[in-house]
Enzyme design. Structure first.
Site, PDB file in Angstrom:
ATOM      1  N   HIS A   1      83.465  59.091  67.674  1.00 20.06           N
ATOM      2  CA  HIS A   1      83.020  60.451  67.368  1.00 20.06           C
ATOM      3  C   HIS A   1      83.871  61.070  66.270  1.00 20.06           C
ATOM      4  O   HIS A   1      83.436  61.935  65.534  1.00 20.06           O
ATOM      5  CB  HIS A   1      83.125  61.348  68.607  1.00 20.06           C
ATOM      6  CG  HIS A   1      82.342  60.862  69.777  1.00 20.06           C
ATOM      7  ND1 HIS A   1      80.963  60.858  69.785  1.00 20.06           N
ATOM      8  CD2 HIS A   1      82.731  60.345  70.963  1.00 20.06           C
ATOM      9  CE1 HIS A   1      80.543  60.365  70.946  1.00 20.06           C
ATOM     10  NE2 HIS A   1      81.591  60.046  71.670  1.00 20.06           N
TER      11      HIS A   1
ATOM     12  N   HIS B   1      92.546  65.821  66.460  1.00 17.67           N
ATOM     13  CA  HIS B   1      91.376  65.178  65.872  1.00 17.67           C
ATOM     14  C   HIS B   1      90.698  66.124  64.892  1.00 17.67           C
ATOM     15  O   HIS B   1      91.114  67.276  64.761  1.00 17.67           O
ATOM     16  CB  HIS B   1      90.409  64.721  66.983  1.00 17.67           C
ATOM     17  CG  HIS B   1      89.857  65.859  67.773  1.00 17.67           C
ATOM     18  ND1 HIS B   1      90.381  66.253  68.986  1.00 17.67           N
ATOM     19  CD2 HIS B   1      88.856  66.733  67.516  1.00 17.67           C
ATOM     20  CE1 HIS B   1      89.715  67.293  69.434  1.00 17.67           C
ATOM     21  NE2 HIS B   1      88.779  67.610  68.556  1.00 17.67           N
TER      22      HIS B   1
ATOM     23  N   HIS C   1      86.907  67.503  62.780  1.00 16.13           N
ATOM     24  CA  HIS C   1      85.447  67.618  62.710  1.00 16.13           C
ATOM     25  C   HIS C   1      85.084  67.849  61.249  1.00 16.13           C
ATOM     26  O   HIS C   1      85.689  68.694  60.598  1.00 16.13           O
ATOM     27  CB  HIS C   1      84.961  68.798  63.554  1.00 16.13           C
ATOM     28  CG  HIS C   1      85.273  68.641  65.017  1.00 16.13           C
ATOM     29  ND1 HIS C   1      84.405  68.052  65.909  1.00 16.13           N
ATOM     30  CD2 HIS C   1      86.366  68.974  65.734  1.00 16.13           C
ATOM     31  CE1 HIS C   1      84.945  68.041  67.113  1.00 16.13           C
ATOM     32  NE2 HIS C   1      86.148  68.589  67.040  1.00 16.13           N
TER      33      HIS C   1
ATOM     34  N   GLU D   1      83.759  73.577  62.933  1.00 21.93           N
ATOM     35  CA  GLU D   1      83.008  73.980  64.119  1.00 21.93           C
ATOM     36  C   GLU D   1      82.950  75.497  64.219  1.00 21.93           C
ATOM     37  O   GLU D   1      81.886  76.082  64.366  1.00 21.93           O
ATOM     38  CB  GLU D   1      83.661  73.390  65.373  1.00 21.93           C
ATOM     39  CG  GLU D   1      83.659  71.865  65.351  1.00 21.93           C
ATOM     40  CD  GLU D   1      83.529  71.276  66.729  1.00 21.93           C
ATOM     41  OE1 GLU D   1      84.499  71.344  67.493  1.00 21.93           O
ATOM     42  OE2 GLU D   1      82.437  70.750  67.042  1.00 21.93           O
TER      43      GLU D   1
ATOM     44  N   HIS E   1      91.766  70.084  65.187  1.00 26.03           N
ATOM     45  CA  HIS E   1      92.050  70.538  66.549  1.00 26.03           C
ATOM     46  C   HIS E   1      93.296  69.839  67.086  1.00 26.03           C
ATOM     47  O   HIS E   1      93.303  68.608  67.198  1.00 26.03           O
ATOM     48  CB  HIS E   1      90.876  70.230  67.489  1.00 26.03           C
ATOM     49  CG  HIS E   1      89.689  71.105  67.237  1.00 26.03           C
ATOM     50  ND1 HIS E   1      88.430  70.805  67.707  1.00 26.03           N
ATOM     51  CD2 HIS E   1      89.575  72.277  66.575  1.00 26.03           C
ATOM     52  CE1 HIS E   1      87.585  71.771  67.345  1.00 26.03           C
ATOM     53  NE2 HIS E   1      88.261  72.670  66.652  1.00 26.03           N
TER      54      HIS E   1
ATOM     55  N   THR F   1      84.681  71.495  72.741  1.00 25.36           N
ATOM     56  CA  THR F   1      83.468  71.526  71.924  1.00 25.36           C
ATOM     57  C   THR F   1      82.686  70.222  72.024  1.00 25.36           C
ATOM     58  O   THR F   1      81.685  70.046  71.347  1.00 25.36           O
ATOM     59  CB  THR F   1      83.795  71.798  70.442  1.00 25.36           C
ATOM     60  OG1 THR F   1      84.590  70.702  69.943  1.00 25.36           O
ATOM     61  CG2 THR F   1      84.555  73.095  70.271  1.00 25.36           C
TER      62      THR F   1
END
Ligand SMILES: *[C@@H]1O[C@H](CO)[C@@H](O)[C@H](O)[C@H]1NC(C)=O
Ligand SMILES: *[C@@H]1O[C@H](CO)[C@@H](O)[C@H](O)[C@H]1NC(C)=O
Length: 321
Positions: free
Chosen positions: A85, A111, A113, A125, A138, A220
């Site tokens: 992911h 990590h 996004h 996000e 994050h 999330t």
């Protein structure tokens, strides 16, 4: 007997397929609209991410800067994995963050996004006044009153995430990110891992670590547990376009598809209030320097001090009457 074994293995296979069917953002049976069917919390009232609408954010002068300990350069090996992911870096428990109410949170992992699909460089996000930034970082922590992340993840006050945006205009290479980005090539396939050495998280965060938004929300990604205290930094990290492109195009998911647009849509605020430890001025430029922001919050702290002083005076006079 043979039949029984076959039936049993078919049953186990089925159970495995059901359990192992990976959630996604936009494809297949378990895309983000269907998360609540398998993960009920994802349909809750206090979900993340959200749009941070600056006009409605409540200024709270009692929110002090986070005390980040052990965020500077650390020797050792830090596993970095492609989990299908995103890219996730395991963090040492010597890294922790103290909130202004004294709660200590221990770092667990970090990590990202990002965007990238249909050539849109936009994948944060959280959004600020509707604007989606290029990337969101994050840093996931758990409350130190619990023994481990595995225990804390189920507790109502278990988690805290320090979030920051990465933006790109026409910036030059950010050398603090070069080592991390060059390691992405080692973890092209989902499940692969590599080691980072000499990690300096502070360098990978924005320069201004003082000013943040804060609210109560959730993870999330599934299981979307509603036990996350969010701290979203107001300042952002700057990366070059080619660095962002590498992040957006280096990793493959479990189906060997490039991991892109790995962000969840913003969720309703419902009855929550977002607080910030700085004041919003409507014509304040988005990229206003951190020095000026500090200056503005100093002024507002002073105003708050005078207001309290006057109130105390009034109260004293009243009690004398
Ligand atoms: C921050 O935390 C460290 C260790 O947890 C402590 O030694 C230090 O005094 C704290 N700094 C502030 C400004 O509170
Ligand atoms: C992904 O690609 C690798 C290398 O070509 C291959 O070994 C693997 O089986 C592929 N996985 C899937 C799910 O297609």
């Amino acid at each position: 007997m043979r039949t029984l074994v076959t039936l049993l293995s078919l049953f186990l296979l089925g159970a495995h397929a059901q359990h192992g069917s990976e959630w996604t953002y936009s494809e297949g049976a378990l895309d983000e609209a269907h998360w609540p069917q398998s993960y009920p919390a994802c349909g809750g009232q206090r979900q993340s991410p959200i749009n941070l609408q600056r006009r409605k954010v409540q200024y709270n002068p009692s929110l002090k800067a986070l005390n980040l300990t052990g965020y500077e350069v650390q020797d050792g090996k830090f596993p970095m994995i492609n989990n299908g992911h995103t890219v996730q870096i395991s963090l040492p428990s010597t890294m922790h963050m103290t909130a202004s109410d004294g709660t200590v949170y221990i770092a667990q992992q970090m990590h990202f996004h990002w965007g990238g699909a249909s050539s849109e460089i936009s994948g944060s996000e959280h959004t600020v006044d509707g604007i989606r930034q290029a990337v969101e970082i994050h840093v996931v922590h758990y409350n130190s009153k619990y023994e481990s992340y595995d225990i804390a993840q189920y507790e109502p006050d278990g988690l805290a995430v320090l979030a920051a945006f990465i933006e790109t205009k026409n910036y030059a290479e950010n050398t603090y990110y070069s080592n991390f980005i060059s390691h992405l090539a080692n973890i092209k396939y989902a499940g692969q891992s590599t080691d980072l050495t000499d990690l300096d998280i502070q360098d990978m965060l924005p320069e201004d670590l003082h000013h943040y938004y804060s609210y109560q929300g959730s993870l999330t990604t599934p299981p979307c547990t509603e036990n996350v205290r969010w701290f979203v930094l107001a300042d952002s990290v700057k990366l070059s376009k080619s660095q962002i492109l590498k992040l957006e195009n280096s990793l493959l998911d479990h189906k060997n598809k490039t991991i892109q647009n790995d962000y969840r849509k913003t969720q309703p605020l419902n009855h929550r209030v977002v607080e910030a430890n700085f004041m919003y001025f409507p014509n304040q430029h988005y990229a206003l320097g951190s020095e000026f922001r500090s200056y503005l919050s100093k002024i507002s702290e002073n105003i708050e001090y005078v207001r309290k002083f006057v109130e105390q005076k009034k109260a004293r006079r009243k009690s004398q009457c």
